[in-house]
Write a protein that holds these residues in place. Structure first.
Motif, PDB file in Angstrom:
ATOM      1  N   GLU A 104       7.495  38.153  -9.058  1.00  0.00           N
ATOM      2  CA  GLU A 104       7.244  36.864  -9.710  1.00  0.00           C
ATOM      3  C   GLU A 104       8.457  35.940  -9.632  1.00  0.00           C
ATOM      4  O   GLU A 104       8.843  35.297 -10.605  1.00  0.00           O
ATOM      5  N   GLU A 126      -2.282  33.783  -7.946  1.00  0.00           N
ATOM      6  CA  GLU A 126      -3.424  34.021  -7.070  1.00  0.00           C
ATOM      7  C   GLU A 126      -3.177  35.126  -6.038  1.00  0.00           C
ATOM      8  O   GLU A 126      -4.108  35.785  -5.607  1.00  0.00           O
ATOM      9  N   LYS A 128      -0.787  37.780  -6.251  1.00  0.00           N
ATOM     10  CA  LYS A 128      -0.227  39.066  -6.688  1.00  0.00           C
ATOM     11  C   LYS A 128      -1.185  40.235  -6.443  1.00  0.00           C
ATOM     12  O   LYS A 128      -0.810  41.214  -5.812  1.00  0.00           O
ATOM     13  N   ASP A 129      -2.411  40.135  -6.921  1.00  0.00           N
ATOM     14  CA  ASP A 129      -3.372  41.230  -6.745  1.00  0.00           C
ATOM     15  C   ASP A 129      -3.823  41.362  -5.294  1.00  0.00           C
ATOM     16  O   ASP A 129      -3.964  42.461  -4.777  1.00  0.00           O
ATOM     17  N   ARG A 130      -4.038  40.219  -4.634  1.00  0.00           N
ATOM     18  CA  ARG A 130      -4.527  40.250  -3.249  1.00  0.00           C
ATOM     19  C   ARG A 130      -3.513  40.868  -2.295  1.00  0.00           C
ATOM     20  O   ARG A 130      -3.864  41.646  -1.422  1.00  0.00           O
ATOM     21  N   ALA A 132      -1.199  42.999  -3.008  1.00  0.00           N
ATOM     22  CA  ALA A 132      -1.047  44.434  -3.293  1.00  0.00           C
ATOM     23  C   ALA A 132      -2.126  45.238  -2.566  1.00  0.00           C
ATOM     24  O   ALA A 132      -1.904  46.394  -2.200  1.00  0.00           O
ATOM     25  N   LYS A 133      -3.280  44.612  -2.304  1.00  0.00           N
ATOM     26  CA  LYS A 133      -4.398  45.320  -1.679  1.00  0.00           C
ATOM     27  C   LYS A 133      -4.404  45.262  -0.156  1.00  0.00           C
ATOM     28  O   LYS A 133      -4.986  46.115   0.482  1.00  0.00           O
TER      29      LYS A 133
END
Length: 196
Positions: A104, A126, A128-130, A132-133
């Motif tokens: 961050e 927007e 952070k999660d994407r 990581a995947k």
């Protein structure tokens, strides 16, 4: 859709190159990181993204498939167009971008031309999660990420080098050459300047 082009470089005019493929010259916009990796080579293979708007059709090219993947993730963020995504990838390498989002670090993202503090924060929320995947191919990405996280002082040293006028990529390259994970921020800066 044009997904990959291999041909001969006719002109380099950053951020654009003219690539001849089968007698046709393609104008392709590339991030500066791709220009650095091209070196003096005359022939080139690029992973491409074909972007269509009402008033323009533009080809974007990337040396690595990982950069193309990140580019596509960036342009999915509301308010981030292809030109801003290209600026982000020119300013930060893959590992730096992934680390900035994961940690961050909106201040680092906001240093990119065209990105303010609010946009940087929106990017982090927007992406952070994407990020990581997503699966990235490059083993160099994991290596850089691991070395950045190995010494907690590396990020402070990188910021200090940037304050001295070095570009993000220059600072990271200088720090990547240091293998000792126990050094203080000051020692890291001193060694990085000696490695230059």
């Amino acid at each position: 859709m044009i997904g990959r082009l291999t041909g001969k470089i006719l002109e380099k005019n950053p951020p654009e190159i003219l690539l001849e493929v089968g007698g046709i010259g393609y104008e392709i916009l590339c991030p500066m990181s791709s220009f650095y990796e091209m070196g003096e080579s005359n022939s080139l293979s690029l992973h491409t993204h074909f972007h269509v708007k009402e008033d323009a059709q533009t080809l974007y090219g990337f040396i690595s498939k990982d950069e193309k993947t990140l580019f596509r993730e960036l342009i999915r963020v509301n308010g981030i167009g292809p030109k801003v995504a290209l600026a982000i990838l020119s300013h930060l390498n893959i590992a730096s971008l992934m680390n900035a989002v994961a940690n961050e670090d909106d201040a680092l993202l906001a240093k990119t031309p065209g990105i303010g503090k609010k946009t940087a924060q929106k990017l982090i929320v927007e992406l952070k999660d994407r990020l990581a995947k997503i699966e990235l191919n490059g083993s160099h990405t994991q290596h850089i990420t691991a070395s950045v996280n190995a010494n907690p002082n590396t990020q402070k040293a990188s910021q200090a080098l940037q304050a001295l006028g070095f570009k993000v990529k220059e600072a990271e390259k200088m720090l990547a050459a240091i293998t000792d994970d126990e050094l203080s921020t000051e020692e890291l800066i001193r060694q990085a300047l000696q490695n230059k």
